[in-house]
Design a protein around this motif. Sequence first.
Motif, PDB file in Angstrom:
ATOM      1  N   ILE A   1       0.837  -1.199   0.000  1.00  0.00           N
ATOM      2  CA  ILE A   1       0.000   0.000   0.000  1.00  0.00           C
ATOM      3  C   ILE A   1       0.872   1.250   0.000  1.00  0.00           C
ATOM      4  N   ALA A   2       1.935   1.242   0.817  1.00  0.00           N
ATOM      5  CA  ALA A   2       2.831   2.397   0.891  1.00  0.00           C
ATOM      6  C   ALA A   2       3.523   2.647  -0.443  1.00  0.00           C
TER       7      ALA A   2
ATOM      8  N   MET B   1      -4.749   8.075  -8.800  1.00  0.00           N
ATOM      9  CA  MET B   1      -5.374   7.521  -7.607  1.00  0.00           C
ATOM     10  C   MET B   1      -5.972   6.145  -7.886  1.00  0.00           C
ATOM     11  N   LEU B   2      -6.727   6.017  -8.999  1.00  0.00           N
ATOM     12  CA  LEU B   2      -7.365   4.740  -9.338  1.00  0.00           C
ATOM     13  C   LEU B   2      -6.319   3.667  -9.606  1.00  0.00           C
ATOM     14  N   GLY B   3      -5.228   4.066 -10.266  1.00  0.00           N
ATOM     15  CA  GLY B   3      -4.157   3.114 -10.546  1.00  0.00           C
ATOM     16  C   GLY B   3      -3.537   2.582  -9.263  1.00  0.00           C
ATOM     17  N   ALA B   4      -3.306   3.479  -8.305  1.00  0.00           N
ATOM     18  CA  ALA B   4      -2.714   3.067  -7.031  1.00  0.00           C
ATOM     19  C   ALA B   4      -3.644   2.129  -6.271  1.00  0.00           C
ATOM     20  N   ILE B   5      -4.932   2.476  -6.217  1.00  0.00           N
ATOM     21  CA  ILE B   5      -5.906   1.640  -5.502  1.00  0.00           C
ATOM     22  C   ILE B   5      -6.047   0.289  -6.183  1.00  0.00           C
ATOM     23  N   ARG B   6      -6.031   0.262  -7.526  1.00  0.00           N
ATOM     24  CA  ARG B   6      -6.121  -1.005  -8.258  1.00  0.00           C
ATOM     25  C   ARG B   6      -4.937  -1.902  -7.923  1.00  0.00           C
ATOM     26  N   THR B   7      -3.739  -1.315  -7.880  1.00  0.00           N
ATOM     27  CA  THR B   7      -2.544  -2.077  -7.526  1.00  0.00           C
ATOM     28  C   THR B   7      -2.649  -2.633  -6.112  1.00  0.00           C
TER      29      THR B   7
ATOM     30  N   VAL C   1      -4.502   5.409   0.847  1.00  0.00           N
ATOM     31  CA  VAL C   1      -4.258   4.453   1.923  1.00  0.00           C
ATOM     32  C   VAL C   1      -5.580   4.021   2.559  1.00  0.00           C
ATOM     33  N   LEU C   2      -6.457   5.001   2.835  1.00  0.00           N
ATOM     34  CA  LEU C   2      -7.741   4.686   3.477  1.00  0.00           C
ATOM     35  C   LEU C   2      -8.647   3.864   2.559  1.00  0.00           C
ATOM     36  N   PHE C   3      -8.776   4.297   1.295  1.00  0.00           N
ATOM     37  CA  PHE C   3      -9.615   3.567   0.352  1.00  0.00           C
ATOM     38  C   PHE C   3      -9.044   2.172   0.081  1.00  0.00           C
ATOM     39  N   GLY C   4      -7.729   2.119  -0.143  1.00  0.00           N
ATOM     40  CA  GLY C   4      -7.097   0.838  -0.422  1.00  0.00           C
ATOM     41  C   GLY C   4      -7.226  -0.133   0.737  1.00  0.00           C
ATOM     42  N   SER C   5      -6.987   0.358   1.960  1.00  0.00           N
ATOM     43  CA  SER C   5      -7.076  -0.493   3.148  1.00  0.00           C
ATOM     44  C   SER C   5      -8.514  -0.944   3.391  1.00  0.00           C
ATOM     45  N   GLY C   6      -9.463  -0.004   3.242  1.00  0.00           N
ATOM     46  CA  GLY C   6     -10.869  -0.339   3.452  1.00  0.00           C
ATOM     47  C   GLY C   6     -11.357  -1.383   2.469  1.00  0.00           C
ATOM     48  N   ALA C   7     -11.024  -1.183   1.197  1.00  0.00           N
ATOM     49  CA  ALA C   7     -11.444  -2.144   0.172  1.00  0.00           C
ATOM     50  C   ALA C   7     -10.755  -3.483   0.389  1.00  0.00           C
TER      51      ALA C   7
ATOM     52  N   LEU D   1       6.069  -1.555  -9.443  1.00  0.00           N
ATOM     53  CA  LEU D   1       6.187  -0.577  -8.362  1.00  0.00           C
ATOM     54  C   LEU D   1       7.618  -0.056  -8.254  1.00  0.00           C
ATOM     55  N   LEU D   2       8.600  -0.945  -8.407  1.00  0.00           N
ATOM     56  CA  LEU D   2       9.999  -0.522  -8.314  1.00  0.00           C
ATOM     57  C   LEU D   2      10.414   0.271  -9.545  1.00  0.00           C
TER      58      LEU D   2
END
Length: 226
Positions: A31-32, A106-112, A47-53, A89-90
């Motif tokens: 997530i980080a 944002m959507l790309g990060a949450i999808r990952t 972080v909040l959306f990703g963790s919640g989902a 990611l790297l």
Amino acid sequence: MEILQTSDFWIGLLKIVWINIILSGDNAVVIAMAARSLPPHQQRTAVLFGSGAAVVLRVILTVVAAKLLALPYLQIVGGLLLLWIGTQLLSGEEDGEGEGKEYGSMLGAIRTILLADLVMSLDNVIAVAAAAQGSMVLLVLGLAISIPLVVFGSTLMIKLMERFPIIIMLGAALIGWVAGETIVSDAVLRDMLTANPWLHYAAAAAGAAFVVAVGRWLQKRSHATG
């Protein structure tokens, strides 16, 4: 609320808390790393959306995880997906900061985050379910406890990554390590792993080395063509 007065409940809860502390680390790293590609004002939201989902995914996985892990080739596919996520990611990390730094979506990060957590949470969910021993109260508490742990861990990791860039590479290596473990734990390879326990660590180390090597190579190639 007689259940709260039994020693089994509190022992089970302590087990779940400990399991979550140990097993939430790799999820927090993913997530980080994904959220770090966003502008600072969007990082907390991701972080909040990703963790919640991810927690919602864990609720669903709790019901079907044991059956899913018995399916042949599923963990191999999941492990290969984690290898791809780790290298992306790297390789997507920019050396530059400030105005010249490029940010992801944002959507790309949450999808990952969701894809990685889907794969990495299978074993976590089974461990928590085993500690709960059929208690729905403990299971729900275990899932609820995992939310602040992952959110806090992710936020802390973002700050550490900004201060110590080497942690980014170590995080990518951790994703590769988990990917190697996931692949070699597949149902079709279980007998081979039982006969050769060293394969577990060999596959994990190979996964870590692969992600770092390929991720760095892709990073250098993008800089050379950029």
